[in-house]
Scaffold this active site. Sequence first.
Site, PDB file in Angstrom:
ATOM      1  N   ASP A 193     -58.312 -47.153   1.617  1.00  0.00           N
ATOM      2  CA  ASP A 193     -58.714 -48.336   2.373  1.00  0.00           C
ATOM      3  C   ASP A 193     -58.529 -48.108   3.876  1.00  0.00           C
ATOM      4  O   ASP A 193     -57.419 -47.859   4.330  1.00  0.00           O
ATOM      5  CB  ASP A 193     -57.831 -49.477   1.851  1.00  0.00           C
ATOM      6  CG  ASP A 193     -57.783 -50.681   2.719  1.00  0.00           C
ATOM      7  OD1 ASP A 193     -58.793 -51.370   2.791  1.00  0.00           O
ATOM      8  OD2 ASP A 193     -56.738 -50.923   3.343  1.00  0.00           O
ATOM      9  N   ASP A 229     -54.740 -44.533   8.001  1.00  0.00           N
ATOM     10  CA  ASP A 229     -54.996 -45.532   9.046  1.00  0.00           C
ATOM     11  C   ASP A 229     -53.811 -46.492   9.184  1.00  0.00           C
ATOM     12  O   ASP A 229     -53.899 -47.462   9.931  1.00  0.00           O
ATOM     13  CB  ASP A 229     -56.259 -46.347   8.727  1.00  0.00           C
ATOM     14  CG  ASP A 229     -56.033 -47.319   7.586  1.00  0.00           C
ATOM     15  OD1 ASP A 229     -55.381 -46.927   6.589  1.00  0.00           O
ATOM     16  OD2 ASP A 229     -56.486 -48.475   7.686  1.00  0.00           O
ATOM     17  N   ASP A 261     -55.975 -41.324   2.400  1.00  0.00           N
ATOM     18  CA  ASP A 261     -55.775 -42.738   2.144  1.00  0.00           C
ATOM     19  C   ASP A 261     -57.168 -43.303   1.821  1.00  0.00           C
ATOM     20  O   ASP A 261     -58.177 -42.708   2.218  1.00  0.00           O
ATOM     21  CB  ASP A 261     -55.210 -43.373   3.422  1.00  0.00           C
ATOM     22  CG  ASP A 261     -55.157 -44.865   3.328  1.00  0.00           C
ATOM     23  OD1 ASP A 261     -54.523 -45.361   2.385  1.00  0.00           O
ATOM     24  OD2 ASP A 261     -55.763 -45.541   4.181  1.00  0.00           O
TER      25      ASP A 261
HETATM   26  P1  B16 Z   1     -54.270 -53.825  -3.945  1.00  0.00           P
HETATM   27  P2  B16 Z   1     -54.485 -47.928   1.014  1.00  0.00           P
HETATM   28  C1  B16 Z   1     -53.705 -50.435   0.504  1.00  0.00           C
HETATM   29  O1  B16 Z   1     -54.648 -49.404   0.338  1.00  0.00           O
HETATM   30  C2  B16 Z   1     -54.189 -51.419   1.540  1.00  0.00           C
HETATM   31  O2  B16 Z   1     -54.259 -50.803   2.823  1.00  0.00           O
HETATM   32  C3  B16 Z   1     -53.247 -52.589   1.612  1.00  0.00           C
HETATM   33  O3  B16 Z   1     -53.738 -53.543   2.552  1.00  0.00           O
HETATM   34  C4  B16 Z   1     -53.150 -53.231   0.215  1.00  0.00           C
HETATM   35  O4  B16 Z   1     -52.224 -54.314   0.239  1.00  0.00           O
HETATM   36  C5  B16 Z   1     -52.686 -52.176  -0.778  1.00  0.00           C
HETATM   37  O5  B16 Z   1     -53.596 -51.078  -0.768  1.00  0.00           O
HETATM   38  C6  B16 Z   1     -52.621 -52.725  -2.185  1.00  0.00           C
HETATM   39  O6  B16 Z   1     -53.931 -53.026  -2.605  1.00  0.00           O
HETATM   40  O7  B16 Z   1     -53.937 -55.258  -3.704  1.00  0.00           O
HETATM   41  O8  B16 Z   1     -55.761 -53.573  -4.139  1.00  0.00           O
HETATM   42  O9  B16 Z   1     -53.436 -53.208  -5.046  1.00  0.00           O
HETATM   43  O10 B16 Z   1     -54.683 -48.132   2.469  1.00  0.00           O
HETATM   44  O11 B16 Z   1     -53.124 -47.391   0.640  1.00  0.00           O
HETATM   45  O12 B16 Z   1     -55.632 -47.169   0.362  1.00  0.00           O
HETATM   46 MG    MG Z   2     -55.297 -47.515   4.518  1.00  0.00          MG
END
Ligand code: B16
Ligand code: MG
Length: 212
Positions: A10, A169, A8
């Site tokens: 973020d 996470d 993952d």
């Molecule tokens: P975006 P991951 C996710 O990333 C985030 O954890 C989540 O909070 C966010 O809403 C989602 O990506 C979409 O992100 O707005 O930049 O397209 O944890 O899957 O890497």
């Molecule tokens: Mg994440």
Amino acid sequence: MISAVIFDLDGVIVSTDNYHYQAWKKIADEENIYFDEEVNNRLRGVSRSDSLEIILERSERKYTEFEKTRLTEAKNTYYIKLLESLTAEAILPNVKEVLIKLKTNKIKIAIGSSSKNAKLILKQIGLIDLFDAISDGNDIKRSKPHPEVFLIAAKRLGIEPTKCAVIEDASAGIEAAKKARMYAIGIGAAKNSKLCDLSVDNIAEIIEIVKK
Ligand code: B16
Ligand code: MG
């Protein structure tokens, strides 16, 4: 035997989870909607539009589709502004060493992120060329807990899902990994997720696990 690790982004590779929090907090404050860390934890791994739906659960009024689009766009504008200052310093502890060690051990590495900004982030922190495959929010129709993002990553790596481990996470991400029939490793906010095959405090612990 594990042949690949899907990361993952973020909250696992980079601390952009704080930026998502700040951007959503700004939107929630502007709309007078209660928002705290607990609500924020439910947004981990879920798409931008699904995140907004979770935030709006606390709202006293209904929002039109037009208003929802305006809010998700505003959130992304705030978020992208915050990303401008992102550098390699935001890479979480031990991550780079782990990625290099896995590659040295002939374990493939991929990104499985719900974010549509994943490639921008990876470029900015200087890690984009290290991964064997990237699957992100632009590739999928359904975000975590749906397994699509991880199944696409496995396909791009050319590795059977059952030979992949996922490190996440987010509870939604752990659920997605299990639905994809992958080995699910929880870290940070996902450590207590009931579906984890394993929880780690430090990402460096995964080296010994995948070598088994
Ligand atoms: P975006 P991951 C996710 O990333 C985030 O954890 C989540 O909070 C966010 O809403 C989602 O990506 C979409 O992100 O707005 O930049 O397209 O944890 O899957 O890497
Ligand atoms: Mg994440």
